[in-house]
Scaffold this motif. Sequence first.
Motif, mmCIF file in Angstrom:
data_model
loop_
_atom_site.group_PDB
_atom_site.id
_atom_site.type_symbol
_atom_site.label_atom_id
_atom_site.label_comp_id
_atom_site.label_asym_id
_atom_site.label_seq_id
_atom_site.Cartn_x
_atom_site.Cartn_y
_atom_site.Cartn_z
ATOM 1 N N PHE A 188 3.522 -55.086 27.945
ATOM 2 C CA PHE A 188 4.584 -54.137 27.638
ATOM 3 C C PHE A 188 5.750 -54.749 26.883
ATOM 4 O O PHE A 188 6.597 -54.029 26.364
ATOM 5 C CB PHE A 188 5.106 -53.497 28.941
ATOM 6 C CG PHE A 188 5.533 -54.483 29.979
ATOM 7 C CD1 PHE A 188 4.617 -54.963 30.898
ATOM 8 C CD2 PHE A 188 6.837 -54.937 30.046
ATOM 9 C CE1 PHE A 188 5.000 -55.876 31.868
ATOM 10 C CE2 PHE A 188 7.230 -55.839 31.009
ATOM 11 C CZ PHE A 188 6.301 -56.309 31.929
ATOM 12 N N ALA A 241 6.247 -53.275 22.172
ATOM 13 C CA ALA A 241 7.367 -52.345 22.267
ATOM 14 C C ALA A 241 8.694 -52.964 21.865
ATOM 15 O O ALA A 241 9.569 -52.289 21.330
ATOM 16 C CB ALA A 241 7.469 -51.800 23.693
ATOM 17 N N THR A 242 8.857 -54.265 22.111
ATOM 18 C CA THR A 242 10.137 -54.913 21.860
ATOM 19 C C THR A 242 10.245 -55.470 20.450
ATOM 20 O O THR A 242 11.300 -55.406 19.820
ATOM 21 C CB THR A 242 10.368 -56.053 22.868
ATOM 22 O OG1 THR A 242 10.255 -55.533 24.194
ATOM 23 C CG2 THR A 242 11.742 -56.674 22.696
ATOM 24 N N VAL A 283 3.421 -51.445 15.948
ATOM 25 C CA VAL A 283 3.022 -51.451 17.352
ATOM 26 C C VAL A 283 1.503 -51.497 17.467
ATOM 27 O O VAL A 283 0.943 -52.246 18.283
ATOM 28 C CB VAL A 283 3.586 -50.214 18.080
ATOM 29 C CG1 VAL A 283 2.987 -50.086 19.474
ATOM 30 C CG2 VAL A 283 5.096 -50.304 18.174
ATOM 31 N N LEU A 297 0.273 -47.254 23.432
ATOM 32 C CA LEU A 297 1.543 -47.923 23.177
ATOM 33 C C LEU A 297 2.279 -47.304 21.997
ATOM 34 O O LEU A 297 3.503 -47.135 22.013
ATOM 35 C CB LEU A 297 1.300 -49.407 22.910
ATOM 36 C CG LEU A 297 0.889 -50.264 24.108
ATOM 37 C CD1 LEU A 297 0.600 -51.684 23.662
ATOM 38 C CD2 LEU A 297 1.967 -50.258 25.170
ATOM 39 N N THR A 298 1.525 -46.949 20.952
ATOM 40 C CA THR A 298 2.139 -46.347 19.770
ATOM 41 C C THR A 298 2.767 -45.002 20.112
ATOM 42 O O THR A 298 3.874 -44.686 19.662
ATOM 43 C CB THR A 298 1.081 -46.170 18.669
ATOM 44 O OG1 THR A 298 0.483 -47.439 18.362
ATOM 45 C CG2 THR A 298 1.706 -45.605 17.408
ATOM 46 N N GLN A 335 6.030 -45.547 21.887
ATOM 47 C CA GLN A 335 7.075 -46.021 20.988
ATOM 48 C C GLN A 335 7.587 -44.900 20.088
ATOM 49 O O GLN A 335 8.738 -44.940 19.639
ATOM 50 C CB GLN A 335 6.526 -47.184 20.136
ATOM 51 C CG GLN A 335 7.544 -47.872 19.259
ATOM 52 C CD GLN A 335 8.593 -48.624 20.070
ATOM 53 O OE1 GLN A 335 8.346 -48.986 21.223
ATOM 54 N NE2 GLN A 335 9.745 -48.865 19.482
ATOM 55 N N GLY A 379 9.204 -47.263 25.241
ATOM 56 C CA GLY A 379 9.107 -48.694 25.513
ATOM 57 C C GLY A 379 9.887 -49.096 26.740
ATOM 58 O O GLY A 379 9.419 -49.892 27.566
ATOM 59 N N LEU A 421 8.075 -47.987 29.814
ATOM 60 C CA LEU A 421 6.936 -48.871 30.061
ATOM 61 C C LEU A 421 7.378 -50.162 30.737
ATOM 62 O O LEU A 421 6.750 -50.633 31.684
ATOM 63 C CB LEU A 421 6.239 -49.173 28.733
ATOM 64 C CG LEU A 421 4.915 -49.927 28.783
ATOM 65 C CD1 LEU A 421 3.905 -49.169 29.618
ATOM 66 C CD2 LEU A 421 4.382 -50.145 27.383
#
Length: 403
Positions: free
Chosen positions: A241, A245-246, A292, A348-349, A352, A374, A377
Amino acid sequence: MSRELARRIAFTIGALLLFRFGTQIPVAGLNLSSYSPVLDFISRLSLFALGLIPYLTAAIFIRLLSVVWRGLNSLERSGERGRRKIARATLGITLALAAFQAYGIASTLTTIPGLVRNPDGWFVATATASMVGGVFVLVWLSEQITRYGIGNGLAVILSAGFLVTIPRDVAGIVGLVQSGEISGHLVLGHAVFWIVIVAVIVLVEGARRNIHVEFGARRVGTRQLPARGAVLPIKLNSAGFLIPATVAPWIFFLPLAFAGLILGADHPLVAAAYQHLQTGQPVQVILVSLAVFVLAFIYTAYVVDPEHTAKSLAQHDGAIAGVAQGGATADYLDRVVSLTTVVGAVYLTALQLIPGVFELYGIGLPYSMVVNGGAALVVVCTALDIKAQVRDVSLTNPGGVRR
């Protein structure tokens, strides 16, 4: 509650209080009396203004570099000595990134009339040193939480930074609803949406693709171990995570910051790029989504290395049913990981994209932009990690033996 668990929880709470205390100490030399009522400069321009982003960026750069540089990958897997070398390299890159960001912020502050008491080179130097020092204090604090507290220190500090904004945002939204500026139905829709998102995160983060492995009988010293079966779990989201995301936004904003330093922030190309990369702009949505998605694949390839796993299975006389050892096992694992990662990368996308989609369609709420997919998460995964660690500590005797 065991004494060990109580001690760890108390240590974590104390460390987080220290973190929050540091976010309330402004950089020396600022005249905030005329600005703080309007903008939250205290939290933005504190000793911890840079947060852990420089360290995370450096760590992720090292991780990505190890994917393409086998020498670095071997060094990381070589043992404690190799890991210490990588840790020193990570801190060196952190210093460079933090110094660059801090210098840019300090220099910009001197251009705001009345904000800096003495806008000279001495202020820039001291402010830069203060913010860089704040980064390393946070890195040290996160290591102490990981070692003596509960949970992963980096994730705990990041989660705390996200969570402290929620009460202020809720109060602001309640005030806007009472004044009739936003619809109560929109607020209710957002509340239901985030509850669903949290449920999806919990479900996906617990999902596994289990691969059955058979280990043959073998002798270890004087003991004869019988043949046995085991499961090799592949997470749906093996990329974790923190990294995708970061770091995704920094892939674009860091080069843009360099361009602004060289060409000037008011250069037409730099200004146009910043405008297109604002949250909710179509270009920003597309670029961050691609970043991402790609980062999820790159980091998963590092975390779940099919060749290394196949070699490790062969060394322990393990084999996947119906698959030959060696190259065939590596190819099979590669196919499974790739298909699984597609689902994880899309997941994940989508997380985000949440703030960008809200902004694009005008259905967002005026809460802090750190409250996004993000951030959700990070917070949920941190909570799950803390839950697992609390359970392990509670079920373990002081000597390390399970109850």
